[in-house]
Design an enzyme around this catalytic site. Structure first.
Site, PDB file in Angstrom:
ATOM      1  N   THR A 240       0.829  -1.210   0.000  1.00 22.78           N
ATOM      2  CA  THR A 240       0.000   0.000   0.000  1.00 22.78           C
ATOM      3  C   THR A 240       0.855   1.249   0.000  1.00 22.78           C
ATOM      4  O   THR A 240       1.845   1.315   0.731  1.00 22.78           O
ATOM      5  CB  THR A 240      -0.837   0.009   1.299  1.00 22.78           C
ATOM      6  OG1 THR A 240      -1.614  -1.160   1.323  1.00 22.78           O
ATOM      7  CG2 THR A 240      -1.690   1.251   1.409  1.00 22.78           C
TER       8      THR A 240
ATOM      9  N   VAL B  50     -11.769  -6.431   1.669  1.00 20.48           N
ATOM     10  CA  VAL B  50     -11.233  -5.106   1.960  1.00 20.48           C
ATOM     11  C   VAL B  50     -10.198  -5.256   3.064  1.00 20.48           C
ATOM     12  O   VAL B  50     -10.436  -5.976   4.041  1.00 20.48           O
ATOM     13  CB  VAL B  50     -12.360  -4.138   2.396  1.00 20.48           C
ATOM     14  CG1 VAL B  50     -11.787  -2.808   2.848  1.00 20.48           C
ATOM     15  CG2 VAL B  50     -13.356  -3.911   1.249  1.00 20.48           C
ATOM     16  N   GLY B  51      -9.045  -4.594   2.901  1.00 25.57           N
ATOM     17  CA  GLY B  51      -7.977  -4.678   3.895  1.00 25.57           C
ATOM     18  C   GLY B  51      -8.043  -3.525   4.881  1.00 25.57           C
ATOM     19  O   GLY B  51      -9.092  -2.892   5.075  1.00 25.57           O
ATOM     20  N   ASP B  52      -6.908  -3.252   5.497  1.00 21.83           N
ATOM     21  CA  ASP B  52      -6.850  -2.181   6.504  1.00 21.83           C
ATOM     22  C   ASP B  52      -6.833  -0.789   5.886  1.00 21.83           C
ATOM     23  O   ASP B  52      -7.166   0.197   6.559  1.00 21.83           O
ATOM     24  CB  ASP B  52      -5.567  -2.335   7.339  1.00 21.83           C
ATOM     25  CG  ASP B  52      -4.325  -2.202   6.452  1.00 21.83           C
ATOM     26  OD1 ASP B  52      -4.192  -3.014   5.509  1.00 21.83           O
ATOM     27  OD2 ASP B  52      -3.523  -1.280   6.674  1.00 21.83           O
TER      28      ASP B  52
ATOM     29  N   THR C 268       1.312  -0.365   6.294  1.00 18.54           N
ATOM     30  CA  THR C 268       1.301  -1.230   5.114  1.00 18.54           C
ATOM     31  C   THR C 268       1.675  -2.631   5.585  1.00 18.54           C
ATOM     32  O   THR C 268       2.350  -2.789   6.596  1.00 18.54           O
ATOM     33  CB  THR C 268       2.264  -0.731   4.016  1.00 18.54           C
ATOM     34  OG1 THR C 268       2.265  -1.662   2.927  1.00 18.54           O
ATOM     35  CG2 THR C 268       3.683  -0.572   4.531  1.00 18.54           C
ATOM     36  N   GLY C 269       1.210  -3.625   4.846  1.00 15.32           N
ATOM     37  CA  GLY C 269       1.471  -5.009   5.249  1.00 15.32           C
ATOM     38  C   GLY C 269       0.190  -5.813   5.131  1.00 15.32           C
ATOM     39  O   GLY C 269      -0.694  -5.480   4.333  1.00 15.32           O
TER      40      GLY C 269
ATOM     41  N   GLY D 148      -3.214  -6.606   5.756  1.00 16.91           N
ATOM     42  CA  GLY D 148      -4.362  -5.891   6.301  1.00 16.91           C
ATOM     43  C   GLY D 148      -5.130  -6.683   7.329  1.00 16.91           C
ATOM     44  O   GLY D 148      -5.628  -6.137   8.327  1.00 16.91           O
TER      45      GLY D 148
HETATM   46  N1  GLY Z   1      -2.404  -3.429   3.621  1.00 15.87           N
HETATM   47  C1  GLY Z   1      -3.160  -3.546   2.460  1.00 15.87           C
HETATM   48  C2  GLY Z   1      -4.071  -4.679   2.426  1.00 15.87           C
HETATM   49  O1  GLY Z   1      -3.902  -5.642   3.156  1.00 15.87           O
HETATM   50  O2  GLY Z   1      -5.001  -4.641   1.641  1.00 15.87           O
END
Ligand code: GLY
Length: 299
Positions: free
Chosen positions: A151, A180-182, A202-203, A205
């Site tokens: 991200t 959907v992620g974080d 980032t990483g 989510g």
């Molecule tokens: N960190 C972005 C995701 O996991 O979508």
């Protein structure tokens, strides 16, 4: 007053350089950060964000983005939007609404269309080929489908003490449709409070959202921790908690900046980031975990 901008991953350098000129020339943090993130979104070589982002299991590019204004604590966010060019601009626009500030899927697309945002097929030939290759690898080598969640996230403060944060991503490669992620979740992927500072993550989510990690970093900065201490404490304490409770922790990296333009980074994997302030040229660093500390050096 100082200005500054910090961003996840080396891919953000060009945008950080551009934004730093805008900030130096007196433009505000929201517009400068939006331009910087758009530069990452528009570059098809960056396959985890925007145009050319890696697709989901159905070979569709579903994008997530979030924006937060640290003065008003306004948030705008999108989940799983397809076929729009600049999700960060749509999220920023949504942050000006009183209601309906977090939209997903076709609802987000309708809003973007009605608000006049540019639509675009975000799937490139290269991303389609990467998807076909991964499908084949999954059959041949039982390879995990999930990968590539780099991200772009930024925290930016201007000369007028406005502080914002934002994220944009195509999320996990081969994710389930609708996943959907974080990144669009305020408090998890990003947080901003102009009276304190901001943080972005980032990483993986699925793990970041279990700890509301961006909010936690800002909360610790409010308690008086330097950004570096706050980022390290949050990443390592939460990674340990995940390991203890679940047996493992995914990749987690956080960058943050306080209202004075001081910055920090915490990561449990190798991770690059870009930063510029009124006192520091735009530069990329590579960070790594070293016990309970994060060490970094110029790339
Ligand atoms: N960190 C972005 C995701 O996991 O979508």
């Amino acid at each position: 007053m100082r200005w500054g901008i910090i961003a996840t991953w080396e891919m953000a350098l060009e945008g950080v350089r551009h934004a730093s000129k805008m900030l130096e020339n007196g433009l505000n943090a929201a517009d400068s950060m939006e331009e910087a993130i758009k530069m990452v979104e528009n570059n098809p070589l960056y396959t985890s964000v925007g145009y050319g982002g890696l697709p989901n299991e159905k070979c569709e590019v579903e994008l997530d983005a979030g924006f937060m204004d640290g003065n008003t604590l306004s948030v705008g966010a999108l989940g799983g939007i397809k076929d729009f060019k600049n999700p960060i601009s749509i999220a920023k626009n949504l942050s000006e609404e009183r209601f309906n500030i977090f939209l997903v899927g076709t609802g987000a697309e309708e809003y973007a269309h009605k608000s006049g945002f540019e639509s675009k097929n975000m799937l490139t030939e290269e991303s389609r080929k990467a998807w076909e290759k991964r499908i084949q690898e999954m059959k041949d080598k039982s390879l995990s489908p999930y990968d590539g969640h780099d991200t772009v996230g930024m925290v930016c403060i201007d000369k007028y003490e406005n502080l914002v944060s934002g994220t944009s991503t195509s999320g996990l490669f081969m994710k389930k449709k609708g996943r959907v992620g974080d990144s669009p979740l305020p408090g998890s992927g990003y947080y901003a409070d102009s009276q304190v500072g901001g943080a972005v993550a980032t990483g993986l989510g699925e793990d970041i959202m279990k700890g509301c990690l961006s909010y936690e970093v800002v909360r610790l900065m409010e308690e008086g921790l330097h950004p570096q201490q706050a980022a390290e404490k949050v990443v390592y304490e939460f990674s340990k908690k995940l390991e203890k409770r679940r047996g493992k922790a995914g990749a987690i990296s956080i960058v943050c900046m306080n209202k004075n333009g001081e910055w920090g980074v915490g990561t449990n994997v190798e991770f690059s980031f870009a930063v510029a302030t009124d006192e520091e040229e735009p530069r990329v660093y590579v960070a790594n975990k070293d016990g309970d500390k994060t060490i970094y050096h110029l790339a």
